[in-house]
Design a protein around this motif. Structure first.
Motif, PDB file in Angstrom:
ATOM      1  N   GLY A   1       0.813  -1.211   0.000  1.00  0.00           N
ATOM      2  CA  GLY A   1       0.000   0.000   0.000  1.00  0.00           C
ATOM      3  C   GLY A   1       0.842   1.255   0.000  1.00  0.00           C
ATOM      4  N   ASP A   2       0.192   2.349   0.356  1.00  0.00           N
ATOM      5  CA  ASP A   2       0.850   3.650   0.364  1.00  0.00           C
ATOM      6  C   ASP A   2       1.887   3.743   1.478  1.00  0.00           C
ATOM      7  OD1 ASP A   2      -0.804   4.414  -1.724  1.00  0.00           O
ATOM      8  OD2 ASP A   2      -2.309   5.304  -0.386  1.00  0.00           O
ATOM      9  N   GLY A   3       2.806   4.704   1.324  1.00  0.00           N
ATOM     10  CA  GLY A   3       3.882   4.874   2.286  1.00  0.00           C
ATOM     11  C   GLY A   3       3.603   5.944   3.313  1.00  0.00           C
ATOM     12  N   LEU A   4       4.596   6.793   3.570  1.00  0.00           N
ATOM     13  CA  LEU A   4       4.462   7.842   4.573  1.00  0.00           C
ATOM     14  C   LEU A   4       3.582   8.978   4.067  1.00  0.00           C
ATOM     15  CD1 LEU A   4       8.106   8.220   5.981  1.00  0.00           C
ATOM     16  CD2 LEU A   4       6.234   6.831   6.878  1.00  0.00           C
ATOM     17  N   THR A   5       2.862   9.587   4.985  1.00  0.00           N
ATOM     18  CA  THR A   5       2.106  10.798   4.689  1.00  0.00           C
ATOM     19  C   THR A   5       3.023  12.010   4.846  1.00  0.00           C
ATOM     20  OG1 THR A   5       1.450  11.096   6.993  1.00  0.00           O
ATOM     21  CG2 THR A   5       0.039   9.684   5.622  1.00  0.00           C
ATOM     22  N   ASP A   6       2.492  13.198   4.570  1.00  0.00           N
ATOM     23  CA  ASP A   6       3.269  14.417   4.812  1.00  0.00           C
ATOM     24  C   ASP A   6       3.636  14.539   6.286  1.00  0.00           C
ATOM     25  OD1 ASP A   6       3.152  15.079   2.146  1.00  0.00           O
ATOM     26  OD2 ASP A   6       1.461  16.470   2.367  1.00  0.00           O
ATOM     27  N   HIS A   7       2.711  14.155   7.167  1.00  0.00           N
ATOM     28  CA  HIS A   7       3.027  14.133   8.602  1.00  0.00           C
ATOM     29  C   HIS A   7       4.186  13.169   8.872  1.00  0.00           C
ATOM     30  CE1 HIS A   7      -0.239  16.700   9.713  1.00  0.00           C
ATOM     31  NE2 HIS A   7      -1.196  15.819   9.471  1.00  0.00           N
ATOM     32  N   GLY A   8       4.175  12.028   8.195  1.00  0.00           N
ATOM     33  CA  GLY A   8       5.229  11.046   8.401  1.00  0.00           C
ATOM     34  C   GLY A   8       6.591  11.555   7.976  1.00  0.00           C
ATOM     35  N   LEU A   9       6.640  12.274   6.860  1.00  0.00           N
ATOM     36  CA  LEU A   9       7.915  12.836   6.408  1.00  0.00           C
ATOM     37  C   LEU A   9       8.435  13.869   7.404  1.00  0.00           C
ATOM     38  CD1 LEU A   9       7.181  13.240   2.582  1.00  0.00           C
ATOM     39  CD2 LEU A   9       8.444  11.408   3.733  1.00  0.00           C
ATOM     40  N   ARG A  10       7.538  14.669   7.973  1.00  0.00           N
ATOM     41  CA  ARG A  10       7.964  15.640   8.985  1.00  0.00           C
ATOM     42  C   ARG A  10       8.444  14.922  10.245  1.00  0.00           C
ATOM     43  NH1 ARG A  10       5.042  18.708  11.481  1.00  0.00           N
ATOM     44  NH2 ARG A  10       2.976  17.831  11.083  1.00  0.00           N
ATOM     45  N   LEU A  11       7.783  13.823  10.591  1.00  0.00           N
ATOM     46  CA  LEU A  11       8.215  13.040  11.753  1.00  0.00           C
ATOM     47  C   LEU A  11       9.634  12.517  11.553  1.00  0.00           C
ATOM     48  CD1 LEU A  11       7.528  11.533  14.451  1.00  0.00           C
ATOM     49  CD2 LEU A  11       6.753   9.628  13.013  1.00  0.00           C
ATOM     50  N   VAL A  12       9.922  11.986  10.377  1.00  0.00           N
ATOM     51  CA  VAL A  12      11.266  11.455  10.101  1.00  0.00           C
ATOM     52  C   VAL A  12      12.308  12.566  10.222  1.00  0.00           C
ATOM     53  CG1 VAL A  12      12.739  10.487   8.291  1.00  0.00           C
ATOM     54  CG2 VAL A  12      10.468   9.523   8.699  1.00  0.00           C
ATOM     55  N   ARG A  13      12.018  13.717   9.626  1.00  0.00           N
ATOM     56  CA  ARG A  13      12.988  14.815   9.682  1.00  0.00           C
ATOM     57  C   ARG A  13      13.213  15.301  11.107  1.00  0.00           C
ATOM     58  NH1 ARG A  13      10.449  16.155   4.575  1.00  0.00           N
ATOM     59  NH2 ARG A  13       8.890  17.457   5.643  1.00  0.00           N
ATOM     60  N   ARG A  14      12.128  15.354  11.892  1.00  0.00           N
ATOM     61  CA  ARG A  14      12.272  15.821  13.276  1.00  0.00           C
ATOM     62  C   ARG A  14      13.041  14.807  14.109  1.00  0.00           C
ATOM     63  NH1 ARG A  14      13.547  19.799  16.292  1.00  0.00           N
ATOM     64  NH2 ARG A  14      12.502  19.890  18.326  1.00  0.00           N
ATOM     65  N   CYS A  15      12.805  13.515  13.878  1.00  0.00           N
ATOM     66  CA  CYS A  15      13.555  12.484  14.591  1.00  0.00           C
ATOM     67  C   CYS A  15      15.044  12.573  14.251  1.00  0.00           C
ATOM     68  CB  CYS A  15      13.020  11.102  14.238  1.00  0.00           C
ATOM     69  SG  CYS A  15      11.440  10.699  15.018  1.00  0.00           S
ATOM     70  N   ASP A  16      15.353  12.800  12.990  1.00  0.00           N
ATOM     71  CA  ASP A  16      16.753  12.974  12.596  1.00  0.00           C
ATOM     72  C   ASP A  16      17.383  14.147  13.330  1.00  0.00           C
ATOM     73  OD1 ASP A  16      16.552  10.853  10.853  1.00  0.00           O
ATOM     74  OD2 ASP A  16      16.979  12.000   9.041  1.00  0.00           O
ATOM     75  N   ASP A  17      16.651  15.254  13.420  1.00  0.00           N
ATOM     76  CA  ASP A  17      17.184  16.447  14.079  1.00  0.00           C
ATOM     77  C   ASP A  17      17.434  16.201  15.566  1.00  0.00           C
ATOM     78  OD1 ASP A  17      17.060  17.818  11.694  1.00  0.00           O
ATOM     79  OD2 ASP A  17      15.171  18.840  12.159  1.00  0.00           O
TER      80      ASP A  17
END
Length: 371
Positions: free
Chosen positions: A201-217
């Motif tokens: 199915g589908d992957g990450l949402t826009d919220h998910g992409l922001r979550l990944v970037r914030r976790c990296d930070d």
């Protein structure tokens, strides 16, 4: 329980599991669900059973017996599942369980707080230390105390603005999976389906992409284990950190939707990431069935495959203890000496044993957290 060297004791001293038992290297593990079990058993009031002994896979006595040094302690919000039905279906030759319904933030947040409270209660008792750096983990293991990473499996308790994530990071959160096997506002998980690839199915949402970037930070590790393939590649494209699946196996051996294809393993290798071998039998067996008669040789097949495709610096353990049916020869961490013995007989030398048991986790966490 030192973290270097291999030590052997007679089986008569440790429950008669064999004539000799390997009680080191200490095993630092990628995933357990003991907090969920204690939550269901009474919450903080049940924490004492972790000290004295409980009906489960991990507690203080069994950890001492088996040379279990700690690992990722998952906080998980359970879905209202018919467990008997799930186990019955997954024992069949083929199955495709429907994804559970999403869980709202308002329902998930109190459960996460309650399970986190159990973790910190165990720390206040001196049973374990919640570690926020690799330096913390090394120091804790070296004094023989259990080292715990505060991990969340499924990000239902994280709000869209990520305020909850920031606060939980200050409390000690250092690892998170955007999904368990149900959708969240951040992405989509894989169903329990056999046979199946992970492209479901589908992957990450826009919220998910922001979550990944914030976790990296922040320095929070993003766990890929329950993401579907589209979500996996979304993280691979957008994260600057090593790709890590805390408790997943080789799809080439067991073609289950939860397992990783060789192409995914190559991406993890190229990112200098990590995979923890999952002990859950449905992800180990060639036939994908939830049956516990799994020999240690089958686990070694997965380890060999992961080492071949990832390299010996990128493989460890992610037992899923207290959250899955595991091989009957490894029902608790008291049985871990049998796994070490099998690894040694299989030809893994002392240096590789140390890497697989804990060294590789410390390496990838240092790259992810920076400390």
């Amino acid at each position: 329980m030192k973290i270097t060297g291999i030590r052997w004791l007679s089986g008569s001293r440790l429950g008669g599991l064999g004539t000799v038992l390997a009680v080191s290297p200490t095993i630092f593990d990628g995933h357990n669900d003991v907090l969920l079990k204690l939550y269901r058993a009474g919450g903080v009031k049940a924490a004492e059973t972790f000290v004295s002994g409980r009906d489960g896979a991990i507690d203080l006595p069994t950890a001492h017996t088996g040379g279990f040094g700690g690992g990722f302690f998952a906080v998980y919000v359970p879905s209202p599942l018919d467990v008997d039905f799930k186990m019955e279906e997954m024992a069949k030759p083929t199955y495709d369980l429907p994804l559970p319904d999403p869980i709202d933030w308002e329902d998930a947040f109190p459960v996460v707080m309650a399970q986190a409270a159990i973790l910190f209660d165990l720390e206040s008792r001196g049973v374990l230390k919640v570690c926020r750096s690799v330096q913390d983990i090394r120091a804790t293991l070296n004094v023989g105390q259990m080292a715990a990473i505060f991990h969340i499996e499924g990000a239902e308790a994280i709000d869209p603005e990520l305020h909850t994530l920031d606060v939980l990071y200050q409390a000690g959160l250092r690892s998170i999976g955007p999904v368990w096997s149900r959708p969240t506002i951040f992405g989509h998980g894989v169903p329990f389906r056999y046979p199946s690839g992970p492209d479901t199915g589908d992957g990450l949402t826009d919220h998910g992409l922001r979550l990944v970037r914030r976790c990296d930070d922040l320095g929070i590790m993003v766990d890929l284990s329950h993401l579907n393939e589209a979500g996996f590649w979304d993280v691979a494209r957008h994260s600057t950190k090593p790709l890590v699946a805390t408790h997943s196996n080789a799809h080439a051996i067991c073609p289950h939707s939860r397992n990783l294809t060789d192409r995914q393993l190559a991406a993890i290798r190229d990112s200098d990431g990590m995979v923890g071998l999952n002990f859950a039998v449905a992800f180990l067996r060639d036939d994908g069935r939830m049956l516990a008669d799994v020999p240690l040789d089958q686990m070694l097949r997965h380890l060999d495959h992961l080492i071949t495709h990832l390299g010996e610096d990128r493989v460890g353990f992610g037992s899923d203890y207290d959250g899955a049916i595991v091989p009957e020869v490894l029902t608790s961490c008291a049985s871990l000496p049998a796994l070490r013995l099998a690894m040694a007989k299989h030809g893994y030398n002392d240096a590789l044993m140390t890497k697989l048991c804990h060294g590789n986790w410390l390496r990838v966490l240092e790259k992810t957290w920076g400390t």
